[in-house]
Design a protein around this motif. Sequence first.
Motif, mmCIF file in Angstrom:
data_model
loop_
_atom_site.group_PDB
_atom_site.id
_atom_site.type_symbol
_atom_site.label_atom_id
_atom_site.label_comp_id
_atom_site.label_asym_id
_atom_site.label_seq_id
_atom_site.Cartn_x
_atom_site.Cartn_y
_atom_site.Cartn_z
ATOM 1 N N LEU A 14 0.837 -1.202 0.000
ATOM 2 C CA LEU A 14 0.000 0.000 0.000
ATOM 3 C C LEU A 14 0.869 1.248 0.000
ATOM 4 O O LEU A 14 0.562 2.231 -0.672
ATOM 5 N N HIS A 15 1.978 1.194 0.712
ATOM 6 C CA HIS A 15 2.896 2.331 0.736
ATOM 7 C C HIS A 15 3.432 2.626 -0.665
ATOM 8 O O HIS A 15 3.500 3.793 -1.083
ATOM 9 N N ASP A 16 3.785 1.588 -1.409
ATOM 10 C CA ASP A 16 4.255 1.772 -2.792
ATOM 11 C C ASP A 16 3.167 2.415 -3.656
ATOM 12 O O ASP A 16 3.437 3.316 -4.444
ATOM 13 N N LEU A 17 1.918 1.939 -3.510
ATOM 14 C CA LEU A 17 0.812 2.499 -4.280
ATOM 15 C C LEU A 17 0.543 3.954 -3.908
ATOM 16 O O LEU A 17 0.231 4.776 -4.762
ATOM 17 N N SER A 18 0.671 4.278 -2.621
ATOM 18 C CA SER A 18 0.340 5.627 -2.158
ATOM 19 C C SER A 18 1.341 6.688 -2.622
ATOM 20 O O SER A 18 1.064 7.878 -2.513
ATOM 21 N N GLU A 19 2.483 6.275 -3.129
ATOM 22 C CA GLU A 19 3.481 7.223 -3.618
ATOM 23 C C GLU A 19 3.311 7.539 -5.103
ATOM 24 O O GLU A 19 4.053 8.339 -5.653
ATOM 25 N N LYS A 20 2.315 6.934 -5.754
ATOM 26 C CA LYS A 20 2.092 7.147 -7.183
ATOM 27 C C LYS A 20 0.866 8.025 -7.398
ATOM 28 O O LYS A 20 -0.135 7.895 -6.699
ATOM 29 N N ASP A 21 0.940 8.926 -8.374
ATOM 30 C CA ASP A 21 -0.217 9.742 -8.744
ATOM 31 C C ASP A 21 -1.196 8.883 -9.531
ATOM 32 O O ASP A 21 -0.799 8.056 -10.355
ATOM 33 N N VAL A 22 -2.490 9.101 -9.291
ATOM 34 C CA VAL A 22 -3.538 8.404 -10.027
ATOM 35 C C VAL A 22 -4.018 9.338 -11.141
ATOM 36 O O VAL A 22 -4.467 10.449 -10.879
ATOM 37 N N ILE A 23 -3.898 8.867 -12.389
ATOM 38 C CA ILE A 23 -4.221 9.676 -13.563
ATOM 39 C C ILE A 23 -5.410 9.060 -14.294
ATOM 40 O O ILE A 23 -5.433 7.865 -14.566
ATOM 41 N N GLN A 24 -6.400 9.900 -14.626
ATOM 42 C CA GLN A 24 -7.558 9.477 -15.393
ATOM 43 C C GLN A 24 -7.140 9.430 -16.864
ATOM 44 O O GLN A 24 -6.683 10.429 -17.420
ATOM 45 N N ILE A 25 -7.259 8.284 -17.504
ATOM 46 C CA ILE A 25 -6.760 8.074 -18.862
ATOM 47 C C ILE A 25 -7.397 9.020 -19.874
ATOM 48 O O ILE A 25 -6.704 9.624 -20.688
ATOM 49 N N LYS A 26 -8.711 9.171 -19.839
ATOM 50 C CA LYS A 26 -9.413 9.935 -20.882
ATOM 51 C C LYS A 26 -9.088 11.422 -20.848
ATOM 52 O O LYS A 26 -8.978 12.053 -21.891
ATOM 53 N N THR A 27 -8.949 11.993 -19.641
ATOM 54 C CA THR A 27 -8.758 13.445 -19.536
ATOM 55 C C THR A 27 -7.337 13.846 -19.164
ATOM 56 O O THR A 27 -6.968 15.000 -19.310
ATOM 57 N N LEU A 41 -5.910 12.738 -10.295
ATOM 58 C CA LEU A 41 -6.967 12.587 -9.304
ATOM 59 C C LEU A 41 -6.441 12.609 -7.875
ATOM 60 O O LEU A 41 -7.221 12.748 -6.942
ATOM 61 N N GLY A 42 -5.157 12.451 -7.698
ATOM 62 C CA GLY A 42 -4.571 12.423 -6.359
ATOM 63 C C GLY A 42 -3.764 11.156 -6.156
ATOM 64 O O GLY A 42 -3.256 10.572 -7.108
ATOM 65 N N ARG A 43 -3.677 10.744 -4.903
ATOM 66 C CA ARG A 43 -2.935 9.523 -4.561
ATOM 67 C C ARG A 43 -3.797 8.605 -3.719
ATOM 68 O O ARG A 43 -4.692 9.053 -3.004
ATOM 69 N N ILE A 44 -3.511 7.318 -3.803
ATOM 70 C CA ILE A 44 -4.277 6.318 -3.056
ATOM 71 C C ILE A 44 -3.976 6.458 -1.574
ATOM 72 O O ILE A 44 -2.822 6.500 -1.163
ATOM 73 N N ASP A 45 -5.046 6.533 -0.786
ATOM 74 C CA ASP A 45 -4.913 6.633 0.656
ATOM 75 C C ASP A 45 -5.337 5.359 1.382
ATOM 76 O O ASP A 45 -4.888 5.098 2.492
#
Length: 88
Positions: free
Chosen positions: A3-16, A20-24
């Motif tokens: 979860l720590h690895d995932l929380s350090e990545k930005d979440v990007i919406q493919i279409k736009t 969106l932020g980061r996973i918490d």
Amino acid sequence: MTLHDLSEKDVIQIKTGENLGRIDDLLFDEHAAKLQSVILRGRGHLFGLLGYEEDLIIPWESIRNIGTDVIMVDAEPLPAQHRTKRCQ
């Protein structure tokens, strides 16, 4: 991957291309023993003094790619004007 690895990545919406932020947090289905969705906490306004936007929940099936720096998702977030604020 943790979860720590995932929380350090930005979440990007493919279409736009919107960041969106980061996973918490994660939602886990204990009966089926699988991940259901990821949670992105709502962004704060003026350091949280003016409230927060609503949390964004993205189904695990909407995640298209987990790269070294970003997570690409195919999910439609609610427009900012329709998101309600939460107070903490």
